[in-house]
Design a protein around this motif. Structure first.
Motif, short mmCIF file in Angstrom:
data_model
loop_
_atom_site.label_atom_id
_atom_site.label_comp_id
_atom_site.label_asym_id
_atom_site.label_seq_id
_atom_site.Cartn_x
_atom_site.Cartn_y
_atom_site.Cartn_z
N UNK A 22 0.82 -1.21 0.00
CA UNK A 22 0.00 0.00 0.00
C UNK A 22 0.85 1.26 0.00
N UNK A 23 2.15 1.13 0.28
CA UNK A 23 3.00 2.31 0.27
C UNK A 23 3.27 2.79 -1.17
N UNK A 24 3.01 1.93 -2.16
CA UNK A 24 3.19 2.34 -3.56
C UNK A 24 2.00 3.20 -3.95
N UNK A 25 1.86 4.39 -3.32
CA UNK A 25 0.71 5.24 -3.64
C UNK A 25 0.97 6.01 -4.94
N UNK A 26 -0.11 6.60 -5.48
CA UNK A 26 0.02 7.21 -6.81
C UNK A 26 0.96 8.41 -6.76
N UNK A 27 1.68 8.62 -7.80
CA UNK A 27 2.70 9.65 -7.92
C UNK A 27 2.04 10.99 -8.23
N UNK A 28 2.26 12.04 -7.38
CA UNK A 28 1.61 13.32 -7.65
C UNK A 28 2.10 13.99 -8.93
N UNK A 29 3.24 13.53 -9.45
CA UNK A 29 3.78 14.16 -10.67
C UNK A 29 3.12 13.63 -11.93
N UNK A 30 2.35 12.53 -11.78
CA UNK A 30 1.75 11.96 -12.98
C UNK A 30 0.23 12.06 -12.87
N UNK A 31 -0.44 12.44 -13.95
CA UNK A 31 -1.89 12.59 -13.87
C UNK A 31 -2.62 11.27 -13.74
N UNK A 32 -2.01 10.16 -14.08
CA UNK A 32 -2.68 8.86 -13.96
C UNK A 32 -3.13 8.34 -15.31
N UNK A 33 -3.96 7.30 -15.24
CA UNK A 33 -4.38 6.62 -16.47
C UNK A 33 -5.62 7.28 -17.07
N UNK A 34 -5.83 7.07 -18.36
CA UNK A 34 -7.05 7.51 -19.02
C UNK A 34 -7.60 6.33 -19.80
N UNK B 221 -9.58 -6.94 -4.03
CA UNK B 221 -10.78 -6.43 -4.72
C UNK B 221 -10.89 -4.92 -4.56
N UNK B 222 -10.63 -4.43 -3.32
CA UNK B 222 -10.77 -2.98 -3.08
C UNK B 222 -9.73 -2.21 -3.89
N UNK B 223 -8.49 -2.74 -3.88
CA UNK B 223 -7.44 -2.06 -4.65
C UNK B 223 -7.82 -2.01 -6.12
N UNK B 224 -8.31 -3.13 -6.63
CA UNK B 224 -8.69 -3.19 -8.04
C UNK B 224 -9.82 -2.22 -8.35
N UNK B 225 -10.81 -2.19 -7.48
CA UNK B 225 -11.96 -1.29 -7.68
C UNK B 225 -11.51 0.17 -7.67
N UNK B 226 -10.69 0.52 -6.64
CA UNK B 226 -10.19 1.90 -6.55
C UNK B 226 -9.38 2.26 -7.78
N UNK B 227 -8.55 1.32 -8.22
CA UNK B 227 -7.72 1.58 -9.39
C UNK B 227 -8.57 1.87 -10.61
N UNK B 228 -9.62 1.06 -10.81
CA UNK B 228 -10.49 1.27 -11.97
C UNK B 228 -11.23 2.60 -11.86
N UNK B 229 -11.74 2.90 -10.66
CA UNK B 229 -12.48 4.15 -10.48
C UNK B 229 -11.56 5.37 -10.63
N UNK B 230 -10.28 5.18 -10.40
CA UNK B 230 -9.33 6.29 -10.46
C UNK B 230 -8.84 6.61 -11.86
N UNK B 231 -9.20 5.76 -12.82
CA UNK B 231 -8.73 6.01 -14.19
C UNK B 231 -9.41 7.28 -14.70
N UNK B 232 -8.63 8.21 -15.22
CA UNK B 232 -9.17 9.45 -15.75
C UNK B 232 -9.47 10.48 -14.68
N UNK B 233 -9.21 10.17 -13.42
CA UNK B 233 -9.40 11.16 -12.35
C UNK B 233 -8.03 11.66 -11.91
N UNK B 234 -7.84 12.96 -12.01
CA UNK B 234 -6.51 13.53 -11.74
C UNK B 234 -6.36 14.06 -10.33
#
Lengths: 221, 421
Positions: A22-34, B221-234
């Motif tokens: 869980x420490x691998x949190x999202x990187x603030x420098x990258x906008x993420x996936x689309x 499951x939660x990680x997967x769900x969060x990951x999918x919901x986070x796509x396209x959200x900056x």
């Protein structure tokens, strides 16, 4: 005891593993996936995007011969400002440039809003030249509207100053439009009169005309 | 004899003290005078503003009487045809120094003070730098604290595991020793691989395995769900910008209104990224920042090809390539003026506490659910003439129940085509 150890060992191992993951949190420098970038980013050039058509790579500059679009009411004033950014232009503006709008309490109210957004941090809430930037020692030497140096300044010179800037004040023409400049000038005149202890509007007009007359005299000399 | 010399010494000391006192008083007065009369165009250092920096002014004007005359009324003095004065006038773009209503003594005090470069600015800048350093360190500490906390936890866990293992092996060897002494011969345990050991342990402790695997499945499951919901959200996106512009310093500490730079926010679809000329309104004067000194402000000058020495702009100007933080997909329409000027929404209600952000980050998710949620909840000002007619329609609608709120949604703010066209 052995049983306890048997429980503690694997549980703590799993917890550590979870913590690591869980420490691998999202990187603030990258906008993420689309999902589908094509649906997100259209091919048209956007306001602040890049474009190959301008030399500096910006999409902002309109193509040649574009006609600026203004409000029909303000169009006549947008034509050009005929006075050059010189000492002579400043003096001439002081005589010839006049507020075309009637002054009402609403007009002053609008001016107050503009003043508090664009002027107050240097000139201060009362126009005494003691705004927050002066108090914090970032800026120095901002004149008071009712100090000796500019208390007789005609409105045309105020307009000229907002348009081109003067001394350490920069041009604010890009930030406030024609009508807003006059709104704020009227409010500044009100602040000045408050500071000088003049209450009626007629006397304010009087100081303007005398200053204008003086300026004309100095030019004709 | 000794007494006399002591008296003389005392006298000299008092005399010196008086002189110094007088000098410092003068310096304070001069600093005040300078701020009131000169500071809008001059600095007491080498730095040029509208007029030259006044450090070392004595060496440039050998005749002090002329200098005083020049300060008292520069236009009159120019008419005397003094070569140096005319050169200055041309060099600084023919800007007129206003006549100064000061006495000779005051002017001399000013010249004394400025000649050695003043005193106040250096200390003020030092204070600012120190404060900024402190603030920077504080921010850094809070940023890393949550990470380091996690690492400490992991290390402690690891140490505990090792400890348990060691104690375990000590215990078993002690047990075997005791058994040996008692004469009980234990059969040596068969040598097993770790996987075999684990399999045996798992078959002995089925309940624990079941609980752990249940948690694992839920977590995955939660990680997967969060990951999918986070796509396209900056949300939380905070890219590093080409200039380390601090909204905390400008909008927070210096209280500059948002509209000062984002001046289009009440007039257009875009809030406007300020062009560099807006930066220059202040940074023509403020050439050094409290945190990064001349480095970051120098980047504005570089973009404008501006030379602070001569105060001129060169031809090689290029736009500053700011990185966009808030970006809606192309198929959604959003207009700032509509929300700020008409809806009277505060900047901070969507952009969050911008005035405390060193680096801007996206505060709100900017998802469609987030937009719709606000459109459902926000009530419209009925007293606005524009909405009067719509409010009548809303109340006269057969579906209307008493107590229904007149929201953006009831104006049609939930229609697809309001934002997608």
């Amino acid at each position: 005891m052995k049983k306890l150890i048997q429980i503690v060992f694997p549980v703590s191992a799993v917890l550590c593993g979870l913590a690591l993951l869980s420490s691998c949190k999202s990187d603030p420098l990258s906008p993420g996936l689309e999902y589908m970038p094509d649906m997100y980013r259209g091919p048209a050039y956007e306001t602040y995007g890049e474009s190959p058509f301008n030399e500096n790579g910006s999409a902002m500059k309109p193509v040649a011969r574009t006609i600026p679009r203004f409000n029909a009411e303000t169009l006549p004033f947008h034509e050009t400002y005929p006075f050059p950014n010189t000492n002579e232009g400043y003096e001439l503006a002081g005589v010839q440039v006049k507020n075309p709008y009637p002054v009402s309490p609403e007009f002053l109210e609008k001016g107050k809003k503009i003043y508090n957004n664009f002027c107050v941090h240097c000139h201060g809430e009362k126009g005494d030249g003691n705004g927050i930037l002066v108090q914090r020692d970032k800026y120095a030497g901002v004149p008071s509207y009712y100090g000796a140096s500019i208390k007789d300044l005609p409105e045309g010179k105020m307009y000229h100053t907002i348009y081109y800037g003067k001394n350490m004040m920069g041009s604010h023409a890009a930030q406030i439009n024609f009508a807003e400049r006059w709104e704020v000038i009227e409010y500044v005149k009100k602040l000045r009169n408050d500071g000088l202890g003049i209450s009626s509007d007629s006397s304010a007009a009087k100081t303007d005309t005398t200053a204008a007359a003086a300026a004309t005299a100095s030019i004709t000399k | 004899m000794q007494r006399i010399s002591a008296k003389i010494l005392l006298g000299v000391a008092v005399f010196l003290a008086v002189i110094f006192q007088a000098n410092t008083l003068q310096a304070q007065d001069a600093a005040k005078l300078f701020k009131a009369n000169c500071a809008s165009c001059h600095k007491p250092t080498d730095q040029k503003l509208i007029g030259p920096g006044l450090k070392g002014i004595r060496s440039r004007w050998p005749d002090e009487a002329k200098l005083i005359a020049w300060i008292k009324n520069s236009t009159e003095f120019l008419k005397t045809g003094d070569a140096y004065a005319n050169k200055l006038f041309e060099e600084y773009g023919r800007s007129v120094m206003p006549a100064q209503n000061l006495s000779d003594a005051e002017i001399i005090a000013l010249i004394d003070w400025t000649d050695k470069g003043g005193d106040a600015p250096a200390s003020a800048a030092g204070d600012g730098a120190a404060k900024a350093d402190g603030a920077g360190a504080g921010a850094g500490a809070t940023e890393t604290s949550s990470d380091s906390y996690l690492y400490i936890l992991i290390i402690v866990g690891f140490v505990l595991l090792v400890l348990i293992n060691v104690l375990n092996s000590v215990k078993s060897s002690l047990e075997s020793l005791v058994n040996e002494k008692k004469g009980i011969i234990t059969e040596p345990e068969p040598i097993r691989t770790p996987t075999e050991k684990f399999r045996i342990w798992a078959s002995n402790n089925k309940k624990i395995v079941a609980v752990i695997s249940l948690f694992l499945v839920i977590w995955v499951l939660k990680q997967g769900w969060d990951g999918l919901m986070g796509i396209g959200v900056y949300q939380g996106y905070a890219p590093e910008q080409p200039i380390k512009f601090s909204h905390k310093l400008h909008a927070g500490d210096n209280q500059i209104a948002c509209v000062y730079c984002h001046s289009g926010v009440e007039k257009s679809k875009h809030a406007n990224i300020p062009s560099a000329n807006v930066c220059m309104n202040c940074h023509m004067y403020i050439q050094e920042g409290p945190q990064y000194g001349k480095e970051e402000i120098g980047k504005i000058y570089a973009a404008l090809d501006y030379n602070p020495e001569t105060r001129t702009y060169g031809p090689n100007q290029k736009p500053i390539q700011w990185i966009r933080v808030h970006s809606l997909p192309d198929h959604a329409y959003f207009n700032h003026s509509q929300h700020v000027a008409v809806g009277k929404i505060e900047c901070t209600s969507c952009h969050g506490p911008i005035d405390s952000m060193e680096v801007v980050q996206q505060h709100s998710p900017l998802t469609m659910g987030w937009c719709i949620d606000c459109h459902r909840k926000t009530e419209v000002d009925k007293d606005n003439k524009y909405y009067e007619e719509l409010h009548k329609q809303f109340v006269n609608d057969p579906k209307y129940k008493k107590g229904d709120k007149f929201t953006i949604g009831s104006l049609g703010g939930l229609e697809c085509s309001k934002c997608h066209y």
